[in-house]
Enzyme design. Structure first.
Site, PDB file in Angstrom:
ATOM      1  N   ILE A 189      37.851  45.264  38.936  1.00  0.00           N
ATOM      2  CA  ILE A 189      37.267  44.891  40.223  1.00  0.00           C
ATOM      3  C   ILE A 189      37.869  45.684  41.370  1.00  0.00           C
ATOM      4  CG2 ILE A 189      36.495  42.582  39.577  1.00  0.00           C
ATOM      5  CD1 ILE A 189      39.082  41.457  40.711  1.00  0.00           C
ATOM      6  N   GLY A 190      38.853  46.464  41.085  1.00  0.00           N
ATOM      7  CA  GLY A 190      39.424  47.255  42.172  1.00  0.00           C
ATOM      8  C   GLY A 190      40.576  48.097  41.667  1.00  0.00           C
ATOM      9  N   ALA A 191      41.086  48.903  42.575  1.00  0.00           N
ATOM     10  CA  ALA A 191      42.229  49.740  42.211  1.00  0.00           C
ATOM     11  C   ALA A 191      43.275  49.572  43.289  1.00  0.00           C
ATOM     12  CB  ALA A 191      41.800  51.192  42.114  1.00  0.00           C
ATOM     13  N   GLY A 192      44.446  49.101  42.892  1.00  0.00           N
ATOM     14  CA  GLY A 192      45.544  48.928  43.840  1.00  0.00           C
ATOM     15  C   GLY A 192      46.457  50.125  43.769  1.00  0.00           C
ATOM     16  N   ASP A 206      51.558  40.825  57.315  1.00  0.00           N
ATOM     17  CA  ASP A 206      50.329  41.606  57.148  1.00  0.00           C
ATOM     18  C   ASP A 206      49.131  40.668  57.057  1.00  0.00           C
ATOM     19  OD1 ASP A 206      48.774  43.853  56.941  1.00  0.00           O
ATOM     20  OD2 ASP A 206      49.168  44.183  54.809  1.00  0.00           O
ATOM     21  N   LYS A 245      46.395  41.997  38.024  1.00  0.00           N
ATOM     22  CA  LYS A 245      46.859  43.259  38.618  1.00  0.00           C
ATOM     23  C   LYS A 245      47.711  43.941  37.575  1.00  0.00           C
ATOM     24  CE  LYS A 245      46.966  41.555  43.301  1.00  0.00           C
ATOM     25  NZ  LYS A 245      47.657  41.543  44.565  1.00  0.00           N
ATOM     26  N   GLU A 286      45.001  49.355  38.136  1.00  0.00           N
ATOM     27  CA  GLU A 286      43.722  48.670  38.282  1.00  0.00           C
ATOM     28  C   GLU A 286      43.903  47.172  38.523  1.00  0.00           C
ATOM     29  OE1 GLU A 286      43.715  50.559  35.090  1.00  0.00           O
ATOM     30  OE2 GLU A 286      42.667  52.271  35.932  1.00  0.00           O
ATOM     31  N   PHE A 307      49.339  50.194  42.531  1.00  0.00           N
ATOM     32  CA  PHE A 307      50.107  50.222  41.289  1.00  0.00           C
ATOM     33  C   PHE A 307      49.246  50.402  40.045  1.00  0.00           C
ATOM     34  CE2 PHE A 307      52.826  47.867  44.224  1.00  0.00           C
ATOM     35  CZ  PHE A 307      53.993  48.584  44.071  1.00  0.00           C
TER      36      PHE A 307
HETATM   37  N1  ADE Z   1      41.135  41.119  44.256  1.00  0.00           N
HETATM   38  C1  ADE Z   1      42.468  41.046  44.293  1.00  0.00           C
HETATM   39  N2  ADE Z   1      42.872  39.829  43.941  1.00  0.00           N
HETATM   40  C2  ADE Z   1      41.779  39.103  43.647  1.00  0.00           C
HETATM   41  C3  ADE Z   1      41.571  37.773  43.217  1.00  0.00           C
HETATM   42  N3  ADE Z   1      42.578  36.972  43.029  1.00  0.00           N
HETATM   43  N4  ADE Z   1      40.325  37.358  43.030  1.00  0.00           N
HETATM   44  C4  ADE Z   1      39.310  38.211  43.240  1.00  0.00           C
HETATM   45  N5  ADE Z   1      39.445  39.459  43.646  1.00  0.00           N
HETATM   46  C5  ADE Z   1      40.675  39.914  43.849  1.00  0.00           C
END
Ligand code: ADE
Length: 852
Positions: free
Chosen positions: A635-638, A754, A661, A642, A640
């Site tokens: 669902i995303g890339a941080g 933040d 994470k 994916e 550190f």
């Molecule tokens: N993106 C980062 N953390 C998340 C989470 N807990 N739920 C949904 N999307 C996210």
């Protein structure tokens, strides 16, 4: 099309064909640039699209399709590809390279000239017969294609046609193949190449496991979980898994294989250990050189065998050198006085390469005379000879021997042994010494009397028959049960000529004899005397038991009462409670980050106060078994690694949706610490408006942080996507939730630093939860964070002036950020201060701050 236009097309065409790198995660179903024969594409009407095939320098055909009826109105020209087999693809990509003239560059065409064309497709289970009539309505539209750049300006001011590349996704494809169709409605197009491909994750080797080629799922956001199989001569540790993403990339490696015994990892495979080396355990260690005095002659050795004359004890590790028995002890000497005989020696010159050397004393009595006066040969020594510390397994280099007979010749063999003595055909390592003892004195003790006897004791006394030659040191009383016939005997010593022998059995006949010990050694034993213990009386025994029970009960209860009274009187209980409270308070003040909590809430403990941050993770975050985690999609890339979504399936608990994470491989120790820092912070919080930590995976790779899943993602993008769709009450409800979370944090003594809508997550019921903890992450990960004049990295638009100016972050500066979040929420995710630059923003703050 003009001849100059055509020339430009070919120029670009050649250049682009030669520079196409090709990628390994694409499987090409059609590439018109590599088709050597005719393409046999159909055009409807026949005078619409033009097929032009020219030859390049290597005599390879270049297939181009052109159409340019820009002056005539109502164009509807179709070009249809040949039938393309789908193979394993579920979703295909069509890459088009084309030029498209912009209508402004052609005079007198306004109204009729177009700058787009349309891409269609038709799925079938096989090629259509040639006789099939072309019906545009059978085709599904993929997209309208426009040029990114029609012309470009040269240095000379000329305008040249530019090649456009457009890629479109087509599908899902469910039938065996499909046709592509291009509809021109009056543009000037040259279709230079068409490439049709699908993406797949190529077969790969990861962590000593092989993963087969895998086609991504139709749903482009889902991941396909693929189990790997260990390479030859490797075995599974945690099940090796990879996830195949929609773009044909392998993601999130889990589990691993390790090389089996006799094999080591080399270039991603398990290779046999070379002769002269070995590996005794499966694992990712290398083969080791054979230890000293051992060798291996074959490949893939799991052990090195000992050289001749060398051995390995049962408990010796295979990594240890082979050893041999020790040589004999050196310089064995004996010393004797009236009561004891001492042997002393030096360790052997060769210990055999071991440290576990011990000594055994083997004793023989030689040269005495029997009852007929004949000299006897050597025989084992008397069993009652007393060795101090013991006769076998002596770790020191001396022994004392007591109770030896007078006027006897003893030969002592001192044997050196180690862990491998007795293995193979090795000789014993002995040193010998012969000792002759002095004359024993006559028996001094005459008659032994019984003074009294109970069931378990007998009292004895005796007198000397004659005056002893020297002072008596003590007496030794030796006794045994008559019926046992000396099988086991006991002895006791006494200085007086009397003794009470206890621990006897009732109604049992015992044999006693007594000898005296003088400075000159032992005298001979007295004759044997037999005495019987008293018979058992059952009544007395019962009474005794009752007495014991009553005494114990009364005693125990009294003890309890006394203890309770004592504690009450001295106030010990209160003392304990106070002491506990004090130590708790101490702990709090030590870790407290400067803010006194005004409720009974726990205080936040900064993980940086731990010497070892791993300890903080262990204290505040639960370790999750990675097999309970089922990753579903990225669902995303941080910063550190994916961020994935998935399910947490803990046996005996309801499945829950989670966000995972991951820390990507090849991280440094500091990165691991920074990554897990967030978990040690989050794990301390328990509030409905703070993102909940489910646990961490730190004991296997990849390292993961597992938190509750928030269906609507980050608040800022959520609001932007739903602009104007909520009531004010709903928006205020979101803000209320954030305020509850932030109040909790400030009561815990935690300063977020933040707080921004992008760091708030929203669940399916619109509940907002504060997330993104850990100051270092604020610095590194937040794209909004900019460097200040003092070198700090700060999200300027959200940060209070005193925090920007002096780095003074507090719950008060969090409140400022909360104000900005209010503005973000009510404006549906507008950017605070719109396009004002961070610098201008900081200047405005400086002004405001100066005024304050
Ligand atoms: N993106 C980062 N953390 C998340 C989470 N807990 N739920 C949904 N999307 C996210």
């Amino acid at each position: 099309m003009s001849s100059r236009g055509k020339y430009c097309v070919f120029l670009f065409l050649l250049k682009s064909i030669l520079s196409d790198p090709g990628t390994s995660n694409q499987v090409v179903l059609l590439d018109t640039t590599t088709v050597l024969g005719e393409l046999d594409w159909k055009t409807y009407p026949v005078n619409g699209w033009d097929a032009i095939t020219e030859m390049d320098e290597q005599n390879r055909p270049i297939h181009t399709f052109q159409v340019c009826h820009v002056m005539e109105p109502n164009q509807n020209n179709w070009l249809r590809s040949g039938w393309i087999q789908r193979q394993a693809a579920q979703r295909v990509y069509v890459e088009l390279r084309f030029t498209l003239r912009d209508c402004n560059s052609i005079p007198w065409v306004s109204g009729t000239c177009k700058e787009t064309f349309n891409l269609f497709y038709l799925q079938t289970d096989g090629p259509l017969p040639d006789s099939t009539r072309f019906r545009p309505t059978d085709y599904a539209k993929v997209d309208t294609i426009a040029a990114d750049e029609s012309f470009t300006q040269t240095d000379l001011g000329d305008r040249v046609l530019r090649l456009n590349t457009e890629v479109r996704e087509v599908g899902p494809i469910t039938q065996k193949g499909f046709y592509l169709a291009f509809q021109d409605v009056g543009a000037c197009i040259a279709l230079v190449s068409v490439k049709v491909f699908y993406k797949r994750c190529p077969s790969t080797l990861r962590n000593l496991a092989a993963f087969p080629e895998t086609v991504p799922q139709m749903d482009s956001s889902s991941l396909v979980e693929v189990r790997g199989s260990c390479v030859e001569n490797a075995e599974e540790r945690d099940t090796p898994k990879l996830y195949c993403g929609a773009d044909g990339d392998w993601l999130v490696p889990l589990g691993r294989c390790v090389c089996s015994i006799g094999h080591e990892e080399m270039d991603g495979y398990c290779q046999a250990c070379k002769p002269g080396s070995f590996k005794a355990y499966a694992g990712n260690t290398k083969c080791s050189k054979c230890p000293l005095h051992s060798s291996s002659h074959d490949q893939a050795a799991t052990i090195c065998h000992c050289d001749k004359g060398f051995y390995r004890a049962l408990k010796d590790p295979t990594t240890m050198a082979c050893t041999r028995p020790p040589s004999a002890p050196r310089n064995l000497v004996s010393l004797i006085n009236d009561t004891a005989l001492f042997l002393q020696w030096m360790p052997p010159s060769d210990t055999g390469g071991r440290k576990d050397i011990t000594y055994n004393i083997l004793c023989q009595r030689c040269g005495g005379s029997d009852s007929s006066g004949a000299v006897t040969q050597c025989e084992p020594c008397e069993p009652d000879l007393h060795f101090i510390p013991r006769p076998l397994g002596i770790t020191g280099t001396s022994v004392a021997i007591l109770d030896f007979a007078m006027l006897a010749s003893y030969t002592f063999h001192v044997e050196a042994v180690n862990g491998v003595s007795g293995l193979g055909m090795t000789a014993r390592s002995l040193a010998n010494v012969t000792v002759t003892t002095h004359q024993a004195g006559p028996a001094l003790v005459g008659v032994v009397r019984k003074d009294w006897a109970s069931q378990n004791s007998i009292a004895l006394s005796w007198s000397e028959v004659e005056k002893p030659p020297s002072d008596i040191v003590d007496y030794e009383v030796k006794y045994y049960e008559k019926e046992q016939e000396q099988l086991s005997y006991s002895s006791t010593r006494t200085k007086a000529p009397s003794v009470v022998v206890t621990g006897l059995r009732p109604s049992t006949v015992y044999v006693f004899h007594v000898r005296a010990r003088t400075a000159a050694g032992y005298t001979a034993y007295s004759p044997n005397f037999e005495f019987t213990t008293a018979a058992e009386d059952p009544d007395i025994a019962d009474q005794g038991q009752v007495l014991v029970v009553v005494t114990a009960s009364v005693g125990g209860f009294s003890l309890l009462v006394i203890l309770t009274l004592f504690l009450l009187i001295t106030g010990r209980c209160q003392g304990y409670i106070k002491a506990r409270m004090k130590s708790e308070e101490k702990r709090r003040t030590r870790f407290h980050s400067g803010h006194v909590p005004f409720s009974g809430i726990k205080t936040y403990v900064d993980p940086d106060t731990y010497e070892d941050p791993t300890q903080a993770v262990e204290e505040f975050a639960k370790e999750i078994n990675p097999s309970y985690i089922c990753i579903e999609r990225v669902i995303g890339a941080g910063e550190f690694g994916e961020v994935c979504s998935g399910r947490l399936r803990v046996p005996g608990r309801m499945d829950i949706s989670v966000a995972i994470k991951t820390l990507k491989g090849g991280y440094m120790d500091q990165q691991r610490r920074d990554f897990l820092r967030e978990a040690s912070i989050m794990g301390q919080f328990n509030n409905p408006n703070i993102i909940r930590l489910e646990g961490v995976v730190t004991k296997s790779r990849p390292i993961m942080i597992v938190v509750e899943y928030m269906e609507n993602g980050a608040l800022d993008s959520f609001l932007r996507a739903r602009d104007g769709q909520f009531t004010v009450l709903q928006l205020v409800g979101m803000l209320r939730g954030i305020a509850v979370g932030m109040t909790y944090l400030s009561e815990m003594g935690y300063v977020h630093r933040d707080l921004a809508a992008r760091n708030i997550l929203v669940d399916e019921s619109l509940v907002c939860k504060v997330s993104d903890f850990g100051m270092s992450r604020v610095l590194e990960d937040d794209t909004e964070a900019a460097y200040t004049a003092t070198g700090g990295k700060i999200p300027i638009r959200w940060t209070a002036p005193e925090a920007i100016a002096y780095g003074k972050f507090s719950s008060a500066s969090d409140v400022w950020s909360y104000g900005i979040v209010m503005w973000e929420v009510m404006s549906y995710g507008e950017r605070p201060y719109w396009e004002m630059s961070n610098q201008d923003k900081a200047i405005v703050y400086q002004h405001q701050w100066a005024v304050l």
